[in-house]
Design a protein around this motif. Structure first.
Motif, PDB file in Angstrom:
ATOM      1  N   ASN A 266      38.365  50.826  10.232  1.00  0.00           N
ATOM      2  CA  ASN A 266      38.295  50.382  11.623  1.00  0.00           C
ATOM      3  C   ASN A 266      39.632  50.537  12.327  1.00  0.00           C
ATOM      4  O   ASN A 266      39.689  50.946  13.486  1.00  0.00           O
ATOM      5  CB  ASN A 266      37.813  48.936  11.712  1.00  0.00           C
ATOM      6  CG  ASN A 266      36.325  48.830  11.494  1.00  0.00           C
ATOM      7  OD1 ASN A 266      35.572  49.765  11.749  1.00  0.00           O
ATOM      8  ND2 ASN A 266      35.891  47.680  11.015  1.00  0.00           N
ATOM      9  N   ARG A 267      40.725  50.220  11.633  1.00  0.00           N
ATOM     10  CA  ARG A 267      42.047  50.389  12.235  1.00  0.00           C
ATOM     11  C   ARG A 267      42.329  51.867  12.526  1.00  0.00           C
ATOM     12  O   ARG A 267      42.854  52.214  13.581  1.00  0.00           O
ATOM     13  CB  ARG A 267      43.134  49.806  11.338  1.00  0.00           C
ATOM     14  CG  ARG A 267      43.286  48.296  11.492  1.00  0.00           C
ATOM     15  CD  ARG A 267      44.578  47.790  10.861  1.00  0.00           C
ATOM     16  NE  ARG A 267      44.672  48.049   9.430  1.00  0.00           N
ATOM     17  CZ  ARG A 267      44.163  47.272   8.488  1.00  0.00           C
ATOM     18  NH1 ARG A 267      43.518  46.167   8.824  1.00  0.00           N
ATOM     19  NH2 ARG A 267      44.295  47.569   7.216  1.00  0.00           N
ATOM     20  N   ALA A 268      41.967  52.728  11.591  1.00  0.00           N
ATOM     21  CA  ALA A 268      42.178  54.168  11.795  1.00  0.00           C
ATOM     22  C   ALA A 268      41.364  54.662  12.987  1.00  0.00           C
ATOM     23  O   ALA A 268      41.861  55.429  13.813  1.00  0.00           O
ATOM     24  CB  ALA A 268      41.801  54.940  10.535  1.00  0.00           C
ATOM     25  N   VAL A 269      40.129  54.213  13.093  1.00  0.00           N
ATOM     26  CA  VAL A 269      39.275  54.600  14.222  1.00  0.00           C
ATOM     27  C   VAL A 269      39.872  54.082  15.526  1.00  0.00           C
ATOM     28  O   VAL A 269      39.913  54.800  16.530  1.00  0.00           O
ATOM     29  CB  VAL A 269      37.838  54.070  14.015  1.00  0.00           C
ATOM     30  CG1 VAL A 269      37.015  54.188  15.282  1.00  0.00           C
ATOM     31  CG2 VAL A 269      37.163  54.799  12.867  1.00  0.00           C
ATOM     32  N   ASP A 270      40.323  52.838  15.514  1.00  0.00           N
ATOM     33  CA  ASP A 270      40.920  52.251  16.720  1.00  0.00           C
ATOM     34  C   ASP A 270      42.175  52.985  17.169  1.00  0.00           C
ATOM     35  O   ASP A 270      42.508  52.989  18.349  1.00  0.00           O
ATOM     36  CB  ASP A 270      41.231  50.769  16.505  1.00  0.00           C
ATOM     37  CG  ASP A 270      39.979  49.907  16.469  1.00  0.00           C
ATOM     38  OD1 ASP A 270      38.931  50.352  16.990  1.00  0.00           O
ATOM     39  OD2 ASP A 270      40.046  48.792  15.927  1.00  0.00           O
TER      40      ASP A 270
END
Length: 141
Positions: free
Chosen positions: A24-28
């Motif tokens: 999720n952090r990478a996507v964000d």
């Protein structure tokens, strides 16, 4: 754009069907940079030629609030390839599942996604949604 799928849940991340916080952090981080790249390309060309479709956002809406969209199961796949379920039996009521298999949304989920891309705000399609693009094309703009 990048998003989380059952395959990610099952093969790489948690057994309880949740997307990993690292993903999720990478996507964000990635998705806003993609929108900026599209803005830059369009600015350089002097027209809105490129668009970015935010599949993460479109999927997240029904994954985070499944009952608002008529789903009762977003962690198992209709054909048995979910985070918890390991058999291969196809479920009778496909309408309540968000995913057909480990990668592909069901027809109902795809209709939601397409609806967001067609008529949704710019957080789904940037800089224009598909209905706006099609209307501009009909007008010869």
């Amino acid at each position: 754009m990048v998003n989380c799928r059952i395959h990610s849940w099952r093969s790489t991340y948690s057994d309880d069907g949740e997307c990993a916080s690292e993903l999720n952090r990478a996507v964000d981080l990635f998705n806003p940079q993609l929108v900026e790249a599209v803005r830059g390309l369009n600015r350089d060309l002097g027209a809105d030629v490129f668009v970015a479709a935010n599949t993460y956002r479109a999927n997240f809406d029904y994954l985070a609030n499944p009952h608002n969209y008529g789903f009762t199961n977003v962690k198992e796949a209709c054909c048995g390839q979910g985070a918890v379920q390991r058999d291969r039996a196809v479920r009778a009521d496909r309408e309540v599942y968000a995913f057909w298999d480990a990668f592909h949304p069901t027809e109902r989920a795809n209709r939601i996604i397409v609806g967001q891309f067609m008529h949704g705000r710019t957080d789904y399609m940037h800089p224009l949604n598909l209905s706006t693009i099609l209307a501009m094309d009909q007008e010869g703009l």
